[in-house]
Scaffold this active site. Structure first.
Site, mmCIF file in Angstrom:
data_model
loop_
_atom_site.group_PDB
_atom_site.id
_atom_site.type_symbol
_atom_site.label_atom_id
_atom_site.label_comp_id
_atom_site.label_asym_id
_atom_site.label_seq_id
_atom_site.Cartn_x
_atom_site.Cartn_y
_atom_site.Cartn_z
ATOM 1 N N LEU A 113 -59.777 56.294 34.441
ATOM 2 C CA LEU A 113 -60.999 56.320 33.391
ATOM 3 C C LEU A 113 -60.490 55.361 32.334
ATOM 4 C CD1 LEU A 113 -61.935 60.031 33.563
ATOM 5 C CD2 LEU A 113 -62.988 58.179 34.659
ATOM 6 N N SER A 114 -61.324 54.862 31.214
ATOM 7 C CA SER A 114 -60.836 54.068 30.392
ATOM 8 C C SER A 114 -59.867 54.711 29.535
ATOM 9 C CB SER A 114 -62.133 53.784 29.491
ATOM 10 O OG SER A 114 -62.883 54.918 28.966
ATOM 11 N N GLU A 115 -59.877 55.956 29.209
ATOM 12 C CA GLU A 115 -58.933 56.808 28.538
ATOM 13 C C GLU A 115 -58.669 58.271 29.143
ATOM 14 O OE1 GLU A 115 -59.545 53.893 24.972
ATOM 15 O OE2 GLU A 115 -61.097 55.645 25.416
ATOM 16 N N THR A 116 -57.712 58.734 28.978
ATOM 17 C CA THR A 116 -57.065 60.018 29.371
ATOM 18 C C THR A 116 -56.299 60.455 28.035
ATOM 19 O OG1 THR A 116 -57.003 59.508 31.729
ATOM 20 C CG2 THR A 116 -55.609 61.521 30.635
ATOM 21 N N HIS B 37 -63.329 57.828 21.393
ATOM 22 C CA HIS B 37 -63.976 58.813 22.314
ATOM 23 C C HIS B 37 -63.021 59.840 23.015
ATOM 24 C CE1 HIS B 37 -62.923 57.332 26.316
ATOM 25 N NE2 HIS B 37 -63.586 58.262 26.953
#
Length: 306
Positions: free
Chosen positions: A43-46, A75
């Site tokens: 994903l874009s960030e974890t 986010h």
């Protein structure tokens, strides 16, 4: 085994907004393991939730893209604040909801968050920017930026807004465009962007295209964010970019004293519409305080077996 959950952030609707993996109780993971897990989620960030260094705080967060750790991101802050609050309540949410204030430790510094958990499953979190947006010195040729983004020179800029470099912890080249059609047309060439984009705060700046208005009648701005070098051809909602944009809005629009409540829509072209709430407080002619907020909804949960 370690618990995790997936949240869609900057939306109250599942399968919209920006998906985020939240890994709880992550103190036992090494830096390399966190990076590998972030790549696994893809994903874009974890965000990894750890025990806070200050026992009075709610949690310590570490935020990873698929390529590197970030000092701050919007986010993950919103999603983690809502996730941590929900776990603290253990699913027992009063019929009229629950409000709480959390202090989250991030690499950029402590971040204060106000959270509202609703019985319908969607939460709302708003956080104070730990660092106000500032303009960075850079030689930026709008024509080169246009080539990298597939935009013609006449499509770049509106009113007195011009291409500029800003950062509130993560650097962005802010690219104002004439209208929604120009924003929809943008496509980022990874090779061209790497060639022309400036560095900021030690990293290659991301691309943030924006214009006034939006598809949603409540939107003040419509935006798109491209970060091909970090494994994100496009991001559906970027709080750190909205944070950077706050400085440009104040600079170009000449905001007056008082509170300015704005809504930024993003992710429309990706089919994952998002709404980011941006509040800019001005004391006299200077920005004194900025807050970013949005909804988030849990869409999945499970256990990591590593």
């Amino acid at each position: 085994m370690t618990d995790y959950a997936i949240y869609d952030v900057f939306t109250g609707t599942a399968l919209a907004g920006n998906p985020l993996a939240v890994v709880f109780g992550a103190d036992h993971y090494s830096d390399a393991q966190m990076q590998a897990i972030a790549r696994e989620f893809n994903l874009s960030e974890t965000v990894f939730v750890l025990t806070p260094e200050n026992p009075a705080h709610s949690a310590r967060l570490r935020i990873f893209t698929t390529a590197r750790e970030l000092p701050f991101a919007g986010h993950p802050t919103v999603g983690a604040a809502i996730a941590v609050a929900g776990r603290r309540l253990g699913g027992e949410v009063p019929a009229n909801g629950m409000d709480m204030v959390q202090m989250l430790e991030e690499a950029i510094g402590p971040v204060r968050c106000a959270v509202r958990i609703s019985p319908d499953g969607a939460g709302f979190a708003e956080f104070d920017l730990p660092r106000l947006s500032r303009q960075l010195e850079a030689e930026i040729a709008p024509a080169d930026i246009g080539v990298a983004l597939g935009l013609d020179p006449h499509e770049i800029g509106f009113e007195n807004h011009r291409v500029s470099l800003w950062s509130a912890g993560v650097p962005f080249v802010l690219v104002p465009v004439h209208d929604l059609a120009a924003a929809a047309k943008a496509e980022c060439s990874a090779a061209e962007w790497e060639r022309v984009a400036p560095m900021g705060d030690g990293h290659l700046a991301f691309a943030y295209v924006y214009c006034r208005g939006g598809v949603n009648h409540t939107s003040s701005f419509h935006a798109r964010m491209f970060a091909p070098g970090d494994g994100m051809p496009e991001d559906p909602a970027t709080g750190s970019a909205a944070a950077a944009l706050s400085g440009a809005i104040h600079h170009f629009d000449g905001l007056t004293e008082g509170n300015h409540a704005l809504v930024i829509e993003q992710g429309v072209e990706m089919g994952r519409p998002s709404l980011i709430h941006l509040h800019i407080d001005c004391a006299g002619t200077e920005v004194s305080h900025v807050r970013i907020g949005g909804k988030a909804v849990r869409v999945a949960e499970g256990k990591l077996l590593v």
